[in-house]
Design a protein around this motif. Structure first.
Motif, PDB file in Angstrom:
ATOM      1  N   LEU A 185       4.767   1.307  -1.306  1.00 61.58           N
ATOM      2  CA  LEU A 185       4.948   1.508  -2.649  1.00 61.58           C
ATOM      3  C   LEU A 185       5.672   2.795  -2.785  1.00 61.58           C
ATOM      4  O   LEU A 185       5.232   3.741  -2.419  1.00 61.58           O
ATOM      5  CB  LEU A 185       3.633   1.615  -3.515  1.00 61.58           C
ATOM      6  CG  LEU A 185       3.871   1.851  -4.877  1.00 61.58           C
ATOM      7  CD1 LEU A 185       4.661   0.762  -5.658  1.00 61.58           C
ATOM      8  CD2 LEU A 185       2.572   2.176  -5.679  1.00 61.58           C
ATOM      9  N   MET A 198      -7.400  -5.445  -9.561  1.00 59.51           N
ATOM     10  CA  MET A 198      -5.882  -5.815  -9.040  1.00 59.51           C
ATOM     11  C   MET A 198      -5.600  -7.140  -8.587  1.00 59.51           C
ATOM     12  O   MET A 198      -4.704  -7.620  -9.366  1.00 59.51           O
ATOM     13  CB  MET A 198      -5.623  -4.941  -7.911  1.00 59.51           C
ATOM     14  CG  MET A 198      -5.221  -3.394  -8.228  1.00 59.51           C
ATOM     15  SD  MET A 198      -4.015  -2.756  -6.869  1.00 59.51           S
ATOM     16  CE  MET A 198      -5.062  -2.959  -5.886  1.00 59.51           C
ATOM     17  N   GLY A 201       0.912  -1.310   0.059  1.00 58.98           N
ATOM     18  CA  GLY A 201       0.098  -0.170  -0.047  1.00 58.98           C
ATOM     19  C   GLY A 201       0.972   1.117  -0.011  1.00 58.98           C
ATOM     20  O   GLY A 201       2.012   1.296  -0.018  1.00 58.98           O
ATOM     21  N   SER A 202       0.204   2.584   0.105  1.00 59.15           N
ATOM     22  CA  SER A 202       0.907   3.872   0.087  1.00 59.15           C
ATOM     23  C   SER A 202       1.164   4.188   1.443  1.00 59.15           C
ATOM     24  O   SER A 202       2.281   4.550   1.849  1.00 59.15           O
ATOM     25  CB  SER A 202       0.076   4.821  -0.568  1.00 59.15           C
ATOM     26  OG  SER A 202      -0.323   4.523  -1.891  1.00 59.15           O
ATOM     27  N   TYR A 240     -12.282  -1.913  -7.665  1.00 58.76           N
ATOM     28  CA  TYR A 240     -10.733  -1.705  -7.784  1.00 58.76           C
ATOM     29  C   TYR A 240      -9.862  -2.944  -7.361  1.00 58.76           C
ATOM     30  O   TYR A 240      -8.980  -3.322  -7.989  1.00 58.76           O
ATOM     31  CB  TYR A 240     -10.461  -0.403  -7.189  1.00 58.76           C
ATOM     32  CG  TYR A 240      -8.854  -0.018  -7.044  1.00 58.76           C
ATOM     33  CD1 TYR A 240      -8.321  -0.022  -8.310  1.00 58.76           C
ATOM     34  CD2 TYR A 240      -8.282   0.198  -5.746  1.00 58.76           C
ATOM     35  CE1 TYR A 240      -7.054   0.428  -8.164  1.00 58.76           C
ATOM     36  CE2 TYR A 240      -7.090   0.380  -5.734  1.00 58.76           C
ATOM     37  CZ  TYR A 240      -6.179   0.532  -6.896  1.00 58.76           C
ATOM     38  OH  TYR A 240      -5.028   0.747  -6.714  1.00 58.76           O
ATOM     39  N   ARG A 281      -5.130  -7.535   1.410  1.00 59.08           N
ATOM     40  CA  ARG A 281      -5.584  -6.184   0.980  1.00 59.08           C
ATOM     41  C   ARG A 281      -6.975  -6.119   1.934  1.00 59.08           C
ATOM     42  O   ARG A 281      -7.921  -6.929   2.012  1.00 59.08           O
ATOM     43  CB  ARG A 281      -6.002  -6.094  -0.374  1.00 59.08           C
ATOM     44  CG  ARG A 281      -4.695  -5.946  -1.525  1.00 59.08           C
ATOM     45  CD  ARG A 281      -4.203  -4.853  -1.331  1.00 59.08           C
ATOM     46  NE  ARG A 281      -4.861  -3.390  -1.784  1.00 59.08           N
ATOM     47  CZ  ARG A 281      -4.427  -2.495  -1.870  1.00 59.08           C
ATOM     48  NH1 ARG A 281      -3.512  -2.034  -1.014  1.00 59.08           N
ATOM     49  NH2 ARG A 281      -5.346  -1.273  -2.565  1.00 59.08           N
ATOM     50  N   MET A 329      -5.530  -9.156 -12.034  1.00 60.82           N
ATOM     51  CA  MET A 329      -4.604  -8.788 -12.757  1.00 60.82           C
ATOM     52  C   MET A 329      -3.389  -9.453 -12.179  1.00 60.82           C
ATOM     53  O   MET A 329      -2.438 -10.214 -12.772  1.00 60.82           O
ATOM     54  CB  MET A 329      -4.102  -7.240 -12.805  1.00 60.82           C
ATOM     55  CG  MET A 329      -3.002  -6.806 -13.758  1.00 60.82           C
ATOM     56  SD  MET A 329      -3.201  -7.490 -15.410  1.00 60.82           S
ATOM     57  CE  MET A 329      -4.276  -6.073 -16.147  1.00 60.82           C
ATOM     58  N   GLY A 353       8.094  -0.840  -8.549  1.00 59.71           N
ATOM     59  CA  GLY A 353       7.847  -1.714  -9.587  1.00 59.71           C
ATOM     60  C   GLY A 353       6.727  -2.662  -9.459  1.00 59.71           C
ATOM     61  O   GLY A 353       5.836  -2.197  -8.390  1.00 59.71           O
TER      62      GLY A 353
HETATM   63  O1  PNS Z   1      -2.663   1.784  -0.594  1.00 58.66           O
HETATM   64  P1  PNS Z   1      -2.916   1.650  -2.305  1.00 58.66           P
HETATM   65  O2  PNS Z   1      -2.426   3.183  -2.790  1.00 58.66           O
HETATM   66  O3  PNS Z   1      -4.393   1.495  -2.574  1.00 58.66           O
HETATM   67  O4  PNS Z   1      -2.157   0.577  -2.659  1.00 58.66           O
HETATM   68  C1  PNS Z   1      -2.242   0.175  -4.109  1.00 58.66           C
HETATM   69  C2  PNS Z   1      -0.883  -0.806  -4.405  1.00 58.66           C
HETATM   70  C3  PNS Z   1       0.435  -0.284  -4.144  1.00 58.66           C
HETATM   71  C4  PNS Z   1      -1.129  -2.151  -3.842  1.00 58.66           C
HETATM   72  C5  PNS Z   1      -0.906  -0.928  -5.907  1.00 58.66           C
HETATM   73  O5  PNS Z   1      -0.851   0.392  -6.564  1.00 58.66           O
HETATM   74  C6  PNS Z   1       0.300  -1.719  -6.408  1.00 58.66           C
HETATM   75  O6  PNS Z   1       0.564  -2.722  -6.287  1.00 58.66           O
HETATM   76  N1  PNS Z   1       1.316  -0.986  -7.059  1.00 58.66           N
HETATM   77  C7  PNS Z   1       2.389  -1.669  -7.496  1.00 58.66           C
HETATM   78  C8  PNS Z   1       2.652  -1.653  -9.053  1.00 58.66           C
HETATM   79  C9  PNS Z   1       1.842  -2.970  -9.573  1.00 58.66           C
HETATM   80  O7  PNS Z   1       2.147  -3.962  -9.329  1.00 58.66           O
HETATM   81  N2  PNS Z   1       0.700  -2.464 -10.497  1.00 58.66           N
HETATM   82  C10 PNS Z   1      -0.042  -3.480 -11.038  1.00 58.66           C
HETATM   83  C11 PNS Z   1      -1.078  -3.995 -10.023  1.00 58.66           C
HETATM   84  S1  PNS Z   1      -2.433  -4.834 -10.619  1.00 58.66           S
END
Ligand code: PNS
Length: 162
Positions: free
Chosen positions: A36, A105, A8-9, A101, A91, A108, A75
């Motif tokens: 991240l 994720m 996460g952020s 959302y 998560r 993916m 990355g």
């Molecule tokens: O706290 P957040 O901002 O909701 O976290 C989002 C996070 C960090 C889980 C997501 O953006 C992430 O995994 N980013 C890393 C890049 C990546 O793997 N992107 C493809 C995600 S399917």
């Protein structure tokens, strides 16, 4: 050894995040809280500050026998999870609105790395409306954020805006 990544952020970490980590501790032997590094996003706290705060507040929660550590990553998350030999991604899901959302994720990430499972966890209802974004917004507009974040976070936010 069941190892999970909680990515996460964490800008900043909230009581909702800590609630999820405590619940995750019941399921995993180790949780890596992974911050991240995202140069495209304007953040309140730097990566170093976020990791430092997380390290401090994690000492105060109930971790059971789970080993909890903090790292930053850049990355692809699945790539990072593979390097750490993690079995799962944790998560938090607060409301149905998060689900769309998060599902995208998760699917993916599954496509990219089928062996890695995503585990969705629900925080306590009292944190179901708490987000880092809203915490920052109400703080910057002068409202109190007690109860939404650990006291250290509020203190560091005050110091940062002095
Ligand atoms: O706290 P957040 O901002 O909701 O976290 C989002 C996070 C960090 C889980 C997501 O953006 C992430 O995994 N980013 C890393 C890049 C990546 O793997 N992107 C493809 C995600 S399917």
């Amino acid at each position: 050894m069941r190892r999970a990544i909680y990515p996460g952020s964490f800008d900043p970490v909230t009581n909702g995040h800590l609630d999820i980590i405590q619940r995750g501790c019941k399921l995993f032997d180790e949780i890596i809280v992974a911050v991240l590094v995202n140069p495209e996003k304007t953040a309140f706290f730097t990566i170093e500050e976020r990791c430092d705060i997380l390290g401090e507040v994690l000492k105060t929660i109930n971790r059971s026998d789970c080993h909890v550590k903090v790292e930053s990553f850049a990355g692809l998350m699945v790539q990072y999870a593979a390097e750490r030999e993690a079995n799962a991604i944790v998560r938090g899901i607060r409301a149905i609105s998060d689900y769309e959302y998060e599902l995208q994720m998760a699917l993916m990430n599954r496509r990219l790395r089928p062996s890695l499972e995503t585990v969705f966890m629900m925080p306590a209802e009292e944190y179901s409306y708490v987000s880092s974004r809203l915490v920052k917004e109400v703080f910057q507009l002068g409202a109190g954020i007690e109860g939404l974040v650990p006291p250290l976070v509020e203190q560091r936010m005050r110091e940062k805006t002095k």
